[in-house]
Write a protein that holds these residues in place. Sequence first.
Motif, PDB file in Angstrom:
ATOM      1  N   ASP A 147       0.872  -1.171   0.000  1.00 21.98           N
ATOM      2  CA  ASP A 147       0.000   0.000   0.000  1.00 21.98           C
ATOM      3  C   ASP A 147       0.912   1.225   0.000  1.00 21.98           C
ATOM      4  N   SER A 148       1.054   1.868  -1.173  1.00 21.77           N
ATOM      5  CA  SER A 148       1.933   3.027  -1.329  1.00 21.77           C
ATOM      6  C   SER A 148       1.088   4.226  -1.732  1.00 21.77           C
ATOM      7  N   ARG A 149       0.984   5.205  -0.843  1.00 20.17           N
ATOM      8  CA  ARG A 149       0.122   6.333  -1.160  1.00 20.17           C
ATOM      9  C   ARG A 149       0.713   7.653  -0.686  1.00 20.17           C
ATOM     10  N   ILE A 150       0.217   8.713  -1.309  1.00 21.07           N
ATOM     11  CA  ILE A 150       0.647  10.069  -0.984  1.00 21.07           C
ATOM     12  C   ILE A 150      -0.164  10.553   0.213  1.00 21.07           C
ATOM     13  N   THR A 151       0.529  10.961   1.270  1.00 24.47           N
ATOM     14  CA  THR A 151      -0.150  11.394   2.497  1.00 24.47           C
ATOM     15  C   THR A 151      -0.076  12.896   2.713  1.00 24.47           C
ATOM     16  N   GLU A 152       0.788  13.559   1.994  1.00 29.76           N
ATOM     17  CA  GLU A 152       0.925  15.004   2.150  1.00 29.76           C
ATOM     18  C   GLU A 152       1.269  15.618   0.810  1.00 29.76           C
ATOM     19  N   PHE A 153       0.506  16.604   0.385  1.00 33.92           N
ATOM     20  CA  PHE A 153       0.720  17.250  -0.904  1.00 33.92           C
ATOM     21  C   PHE A 153       0.956  18.741  -0.670  1.00 33.92           C
ATOM     22  N   ASN A 154       2.076  19.236  -1.166  1.00 37.08           N
ATOM     23  CA  ASN A 154       2.449  20.629  -0.961  1.00 37.08           C
ATOM     24  C   ASN A 154       2.215  21.430  -2.233  1.00 37.08           C
ATOM     25  N   PRO A 155       1.087  22.106  -2.360  1.00 39.35           N
ATOM     26  CA  PRO A 155       0.815  22.850  -3.595  1.00 39.35           C
ATOM     27  C   PRO A 155       1.770  23.996  -3.829  1.00 39.35           C
ATOM     28  N   GLU A 156       2.413  24.524  -2.775  1.00 41.83           N
ATOM     29  CA  GLU A 156       3.334  25.643  -2.968  1.00 41.83           C
ATOM     30  C   GLU A 156       4.577  25.216  -3.737  1.00 41.83           C
ATOM     31  N   TYR A 157       4.890  23.916  -3.714  1.00 41.78           N
ATOM     32  CA  TYR A 157       6.049  23.414  -4.451  1.00 41.78           C
ATOM     33  C   TYR A 157       5.637  22.732  -5.751  1.00 41.78           C
ATOM     34  N   SER A 158       4.355  22.797  -6.084  1.00 46.32           N
ATOM     35  CA  SER A 158       3.887  22.026  -7.224  1.00 46.32           C
ATOM     36  C   SER A 158       2.995  22.864  -8.125  1.00 46.32           C
ATOM     37  N   SER A 159       3.064  22.593  -9.426  1.00 48.83           N
ATOM     38  CA  SER A 159       2.184  23.233 -10.392  1.00 48.83           C
ATOM     39  C   SER A 159       0.920  22.420 -10.628  1.00 48.83           C
ATOM     40  N   GLN A 160       0.770  21.324  -9.889  1.00 47.29           N
ATOM     41  CA  GLN A 160      -0.390  20.440 -10.035  1.00 47.29           C
ATOM     42  C   GLN A 160      -1.668  21.189  -9.658  1.00 47.29           C
ATOM     43  N   ASN A 161      -2.674  21.106 -10.495  1.00 52.15           N
ATOM     44  CA  ASN A 161      -3.923  21.826 -10.254  1.00 52.15           C
ATOM     45  C   ASN A 161      -4.828  21.108  -9.264  1.00 52.15           C
ATOM     46  N   GLU A 162      -4.731  19.798  -9.180  1.00 52.59           N
ATOM     47  CA  GLU A 162      -5.616  19.037  -8.312  1.00 52.59           C
ATOM     48  C   GLU A 162      -4.830  18.390  -7.178  1.00 52.59           C
ATOM     49  N   ASP A 163      -5.462  18.313  -6.031  1.00 52.43           N
ATOM     50  CA  ASP A 163      -4.838  17.711  -4.855  1.00 52.43           C
ATOM     51  C   ASP A 163      -4.749  16.196  -5.062  1.00 52.43           C
TER      52      ASP A 163
END
Length: 772
Positions: free
Chosen positions: A657-673
């Motif tokens: 089970d490998s998943r993203i637990t924290e997403f930092n939008p300030e370091y990313s250009s990704q539009n969706e969480d």
Amino acid sequence: MKKVFLLSFFIFSALAINAQHLTGIVVDGSNGMTLPGATVMLEPGGEGTSSGSDGRFEFTGLDEGRYELSVSFVGYNAISRTVNIREQGKTRITVELSPAVIRADEIVVTGTKTERKLEDVPVRLELVSPRVFAEVPSVDVSGYLDRMSGIDVYNPGGFISHKTNITMRGMSGTNQARVLVLVDGTPINKADGGSVNWNLIQTDQLEKIEITKGPGSSLYGGNALGGVINMVTKKPGRKFQGYVKGEYGSLNTLGGRFNLSGNTGAGTDKGFYYSINGYYRQSDGYINLALEGDDYTYMPEPDTASTTIKNDMQEYGVDLKAGYSFDENNSLELVLNYYDDKRGSGFRYFTEEGSTMDHDTYSGRMTYKGRAGKVKINSSLYVRQENYLKLHDDDRESKYYAVESDRRDMGFLFHASMPLGRMSTLTAGFDLKNGSVDAVDVYQMVSDKVYNRGKMNSYAFFVQDEFRAFDEKLILIGGLRFDNARYYDGAYYIEDGTSATSILTGLEDRNQDEYKWNALSPRLSAQYKFSENFRMYAVYSHGFRPSVLDDLCRSGFVRGGFKKANPLLDPENLDSYEAGADIHLGGLTLSPSFYFSKGKDFMYYVSTGDSLTFFGRKRPVRKVENIGGVEIKGAEVKLKYDFNRGVGVFANYSYTDSRITEFNPEYSSQNEDITGKYLTYVPFNNFSAGLSWRNKIVNAAAVMNYKGKHYANDMNSIVIDPFSAFDIRIWKTIGQFNFKLDVENILNNIALIDDGYINYGRFVRMELTYLF
């Protein structure tokens, strides 16, 4: 003078008549199959030799009397027996070895950089032995590793593919840079992309593969975030030996291999040895691009007027090894390799061959192993140059270009170990490495040239202490490594630009800033061996990995879309906790493991929200970002049972089970969480099982592999469904000839194995070998 000559002749003849001979043959006691390369020792006298390609050995010039003969072979139980040498004549014997049931006493070096028994290292170690090479139907390394518990093999296109990735411990399956790959202890991951050209590894030359699971950064540094794979090559055991092989299989696949090798000091600790190995393979390939609405139940034939064609391949190479053993503890070895290939991508527009890739590779390494008093020394100097050429054939001027990339890796590795009293062993060393890339995309219909370059220097120091107490029932290992990495001379720019490269102009930077990173990577592990049949271990380890050059300095089209460079990437870090056990009950071996890892500043491909049309489909524009945190938890279990009379079974299962637990939008250009999303190309469930039967008529083995559901993109909107395959191998040795018949994916299960790509279905292969 004539009288002296005649006297010498009569004396020599008398001695020859009275000298005795011992000849024999070494065979597998369960099936009568000869065992070439077995070590044969004779006492008194300390004479030694190795069995030949037909399993035979010979001692000459012996006196009449009683001798003790000892025979050993990797994967078999050693045997000793008394031999009576008769007067005047030859004594002939047959030595039958039985396959080893428990492999816990196998010597490995990867886990600690010191020679230890397999289950005397408190970590999960796996071993691919000669017996596995003989029984598993595969044409490349990935097939042998795919049957191991906890190993994820991403191999779109099988041996035809140029992009095989082998990962473990829940790391994203398309990123080889998180698992360090070694050949005889020397790294072969490229600094440019972290990738490994698995196609240049010839399994015929491998003695074994050692797999250390979990972060190995305390000894090996950045690329060992998920584990270490060390492929150990063979050392010639006879004065002269070799083989010639030919193969033919499905997809009009044909090839040949040869080997000439020898050891002037066969059976002793001193002498010159050498090996010359050559190989060639070609295949027509198949249509690997999945069409819209394709139900994947058949392989369509190509239309000569279509842009979709077969992904053919051709490869060849030569390996040279030469070394000298000064004594039991000191040796010097030189290895030179050359490899070249040409692989199609399955798409064309302007050219008949279509998009192709060429990996022209030169490499060399020199290794010294020695001993000064109680101190054991190991040092290695290596260099590898890959001239990569890719023709990207497309119907638009913005995508019809050739990539010319010079990739170079070099380094010097050194470590030494010595005992500290009776209970402790200290190991310390350092690494010096340099990697560089200098590349240009040359557009074929317009004047544009897009350049990218970058270099990475790194140095590291490490120390490790192994403490053993209570008759080695308790083992404690602590290690610490300091790494320093420096990225410099980075650039990305366009010359003679037109509208074809207008999308790239905003990414230009002729003088990228220099960046430095430091890291400390500790490891602490412990185990207690309750008996020879039961041990438990626990490990804490910290892993560290700086970015690869390709993600720092290159923007361009990649498989599945378009990638933007990100020179501001920080290193990623991983803390891992693991516990496991090994239980032996007669012929049964049970090995469970449980692990939990928490990552920080994890580097991961995310979508920018933009898209481009690619091979007739819209593909996302992606960028590697430090997305934040990940958590990986998993369990695996290995089960093996060896019956009498040459029958063995195994079963492996792993859950991840490998998943993203924290997403930092300030370091990313990704539009969706993407918090809560799973890492790409990490199956939730993997299962493999096999049965082998060695007998005197014909040997047979069957293997089943199941790869569970997983995702192909960061938003988890593209699902790769579960896939299973059944493979069989039948083989037989008669005298100096060996015959193999492999059938992979015997049920012809054709399925989507990547976003837009399918596998090649059933593959039948025959191989004939002449040993001498």
